[in-house]
Design an enzyme around this catalytic site. Sequence first.
Site, mmCIF file in Angstrom:
data_model
loop_
_atom_site.group_PDB
_atom_site.id
_atom_site.type_symbol
_atom_site.label_atom_id
_atom_site.label_comp_id
_atom_site.label_asym_id
_atom_site.label_seq_id
_atom_site.Cartn_x
_atom_site.Cartn_y
_atom_site.Cartn_z
ATOM 1 N N GLY A 82 1.441 -1.323 -0.329
ATOM 2 C CA GLY A 82 -0.519 0.045 -0.276
ATOM 3 C C GLY A 82 1.057 1.143 0.195
ATOM 4 O O GLY A 82 2.678 1.069 -0.185
ATOM 5 N N ASP A 83 0.235 2.310 0.414
ATOM 6 C CA ASP A 83 0.445 3.243 -0.198
ATOM 7 C C ASP A 83 1.068 3.756 1.247
ATOM 8 O O ASP A 83 0.433 4.283 2.103
ATOM 9 C CB ASP A 83 0.482 4.691 -0.682
ATOM 10 C CG ASP A 83 0.534 6.326 -0.489
ATOM 11 O OD1 ASP A 83 1.721 6.721 0.339
ATOM 12 O OD2 ASP A 83 -0.346 7.351 -1.030
ATOM 13 N N THR A 84 2.005 3.273 1.476
ATOM 14 C CA THR A 84 2.579 3.468 3.257
ATOM 15 C C THR A 84 2.930 5.518 4.101
ATOM 16 O O THR A 84 2.718 5.377 5.095
ATOM 17 C CB THR A 84 4.038 3.674 3.577
ATOM 18 O OG1 THR A 84 4.598 3.597 2.954
ATOM 19 C CG2 THR A 84 3.634 1.513 3.237
#
Length: 189
Positions: A82-84
């Site tokens: 994911g977009d961390t």
Amino acid sequence: MLLKMSSIKTTGDLQCTHFQSSKMGRHLLCQPVLFKNKIALTLMTSHLESTTQCEAERVRQLEQVLKSMAEQAANATAIFGGDTNLRDKELSAFGGLPSGVVDAWEESGRPADAQYSWDVRLNDNLDWPYPNKPRIRFDRFFVRSAQGQNALKANQFMLVGMERLPGCRRFPSDHWGILCQFSPPINQL
């Protein structure tokens, strides 16, 4: 996260864990699946808190993600993607990834052409008004391999979505997508 449904079968309910202190309504999704009717996986995704000012909350969310990965069934490989919004310095200050969890980009040999998933120098979807155009590895895949025969290893990591869409001449997102391929460890082939 995209799944090819002809290759997987869900084996449990989708779990949604809301990050209680999120100011941006963020949460963690976990879906247990069976890949090709034999390999147990738990697929996990989230969009962690954005912006530099939200570092403390983002680190709290990362802690929850890693805790959830550790709690998944031992016979299943847990894959978080994911977009961390993580900066490398934040992960270092956190103490790095726990034993047994790897960063798929690192495990795949740190390919230089796949390092920066958010690259304002190349991707002009975001109107960036400042002279310094950042390149950061915001989007990540973390893997906690299963024990035994279901263990998987990231062997290829690449960026996708780097071509402009013909109709609008824009990229699909202001982030590049990630395509990560996995294989059993060599001793299991």
